[in-house]
Write a protein that holds these residues in place. Sequence first.
Motif, mmCIF file in Angstrom:
data_model
loop_
_atom_site.group_PDB
_atom_site.id
_atom_site.type_symbol
_atom_site.label_atom_id
_atom_site.label_comp_id
_atom_site.label_asym_id
_atom_site.label_seq_id
_atom_site.Cartn_x
_atom_site.Cartn_y
_atom_site.Cartn_z
ATOM 1 N N UNK A 60 32.449 35.287 72.177
ATOM 2 C CA UNK A 60 31.070 34.836 72.374
ATOM 3 C C UNK A 60 30.591 33.988 71.207
ATOM 4 N N UNK A 61 31.042 34.343 69.989
ATOM 5 C CA UNK A 61 30.481 33.742 68.781
ATOM 6 C C UNK A 61 31.551 33.527 67.721
ATOM 7 N N UNK A 62 31.386 32.443 66.957
ATOM 8 C CA UNK A 62 32.171 32.263 65.735
ATOM 9 C C UNK A 62 31.248 32.502 64.552
ATOM 10 N N UNK A 63 31.746 33.210 63.544
ATOM 11 C CA UNK A 63 30.984 33.380 62.301
ATOM 12 C C UNK A 63 31.596 32.477 61.238
ATOM 13 N N UNK A 64 30.784 31.586 60.689
ATOM 14 C CA UNK A 64 31.262 30.721 59.610
ATOM 15 C C UNK A 64 31.381 31.566 58.355
ATOM 16 N N UNK A 65 32.527 31.553 57.742
ATOM 17 C CA UNK A 65 32.747 32.396 56.572
ATOM 18 C C UNK A 65 31.861 31.983 55.402
ATOM 19 N N UNK A 66 31.509 32.998 54.636
ATOM 20 C CA UNK A 66 30.678 32.837 53.448
ATOM 21 C C UNK A 66 31.236 31.782 52.480
ATOM 22 N N UNK A 67 32.558 31.638 52.435
ATOM 23 C CA UNK A 67 33.174 30.690 51.498
ATOM 24 C C UNK A 67 32.704 29.258 51.776
ATOM 25 N N UNK A 68 32.583 28.904 53.046
ATOM 26 C CA UNK A 68 32.149 27.547 53.395
ATOM 27 C C UNK A 68 30.649 27.379 53.174
ATOM 28 N N UNK A 69 29.907 28.449 53.428
ATOM 29 C CA UNK A 69 28.451 28.382 53.250
ATOM 30 C C UNK A 69 28.123 28.266 51.766
ATOM 31 N N UNK A 70 28.837 29.029 50.966
ATOM 32 C CA UNK A 70 28.583 29.061 49.524
ATOM 33 C C UNK A 70 28.721 27.665 48.933
ATOM 34 N N UNK A 71 29.749 26.936 49.378
ATOM 35 C CA UNK A 71 30.044 25.638 48.777
ATOM 36 C C UNK A 71 29.324 24.473 49.439
ATOM 37 N N UNK A 72 28.522 24.788 50.436
ATOM 38 C CA UNK A 72 27.923 23.756 51.281
ATOM 39 C C UNK A 72 27.155 22.695 50.514
ATOM 40 N N UNK A 73 26.463 23.115 49.474
ATOM 41 C CA UNK A 73 25.648 22.156 48.737
ATOM 42 C C UNK A 73 26.297 21.791 47.397
ATOM 43 N N UNK A 116 32.985 25.264 67.888
ATOM 44 C CA UNK A 116 32.270 26.318 68.623
ATOM 45 C C UNK A 116 31.569 25.711 69.832
ATOM 46 N N UNK A 117 30.896 24.583 69.599
ATOM 47 C CA UNK A 117 30.187 23.925 70.699
ATOM 48 C C UNK A 117 31.132 23.538 71.823
ATOM 49 N N UNK A 118 32.270 22.949 71.432
ATOM 50 C CA UNK A 118 33.177 22.466 72.475
ATOM 51 C C UNK A 118 33.806 23.619 73.238
ATOM 52 N N UNK A 119 33.890 24.794 72.615
ATOM 53 C CA UNK A 119 34.439 25.959 73.306
ATOM 54 C C UNK A 119 33.344 26.778 73.989
ATOM 55 N N UNK A 120 32.106 26.315 73.885
ATOM 56 C CA UNK A 120 30.992 27.028 74.512
ATOM 57 C C UNK A 120 30.654 28.331 73.814
#
Length: 279
Positions: free
Chosen positions: A197-210, A226-230
């Motif tokens: 139903x859902x993908x969770x983006x790992x904290x590692x990618x969020x942490x480095x986002x900025x 995620x979008x393309x897989x609905x």
Amino acid sequence: AKRLGDGRPQFFQQAQEDELEERLTLERELRHAIDHDELRLYLQAQVNEAGNTIGAEALVRWQHPERGMISPGHFIPLAEQTGLILPLGDWVLKEGCRLLGEWRQDPRLQHVKLSLNVSVRQFQQPDFADQVMTVVAAYGAPPERLTLELTESLLLSDPEGTINKMKTLRHLGVSFALDDFGTGYSSLAYLKLLPLDTLKIDIAFVRDLTLDMQAKPIAATIIALAESLGLGIIAEGVETDDQRLVLVNLGCHLFQGFLFDRPAPALDFVKALSADHVA
Ligand code: C2E
Ligand code: CA
Ligand code: CA
Ligand code: CA
């Protein structure tokens, strides 16, 4: 240093013995903890763009009588190695379903979903789906408000068994999220097969986002995938408003992280919800 037969300095061997003893102690204590009510489920809110709490993730803690509150990072790996993850996971499932059953009576909590972490070893038990169905029924938990978080390593063995269990539980109304996405070895072909139903983006990618030039295109790719897989998408470990804004611009509208909420005992989580309600 004095050397032993295998050529290692003796203090290394002493350190190894100490470590082994420490592990054995921890294992014995964890076994005891599971049967003697020393585990706690902490909850962390999952929020939408408007800041409303739409769900919570349950994160286990160990209230050790002498050592105080211990984080899962310190005992989940040991539990995985020793097989204690099975009784531990069973406790988490029961406690989570007990909460969901309780929440049923509370109008403030009627739309709040609960996510539980399930270890690969736990999920791979042949009767896992039956266990979940039994516990859900025993506590009167609404299955459509239960989400199970799985990790990519599940796919390394027995994808067919995995898919079958997921289908059985989804038929009942249970949802599935793929945790820590992007850190494992997902084959995109398998990902497409999984009834998620859902993908969770790992904290590692969020942490480095900025901070890091690479993190943003990676997050963008995960969101597009995620979008393309609905599938739905949620970002974990969101700590700053800048991170939140970048995520929104990339198309991610659900968040979890210290910016919104810290993991806390279930009662505190419910209290905070009521406070939001009044405000
Ligand atoms: P996870 O499933 O990826 O859980 C997210 C972790 O990130 C949690 O750590 C949470 O407290 C932490 N976190 C949340 N928001 C933020 C943030 O904004 N910044 C930072 N730096 N951290 C944030 P926690 O509670 O220590 O759990 C660690 C891991 O232990 C979990 O990672 C999960 O893999 C495992 N775990 C926790 N509870 C359970 C459980 O009931 N069963 C199993 N099998 N594993 C569990
Ligand atoms: Ca998780
Ligand atoms: Ca995670
Ligand atoms: Ca993680």
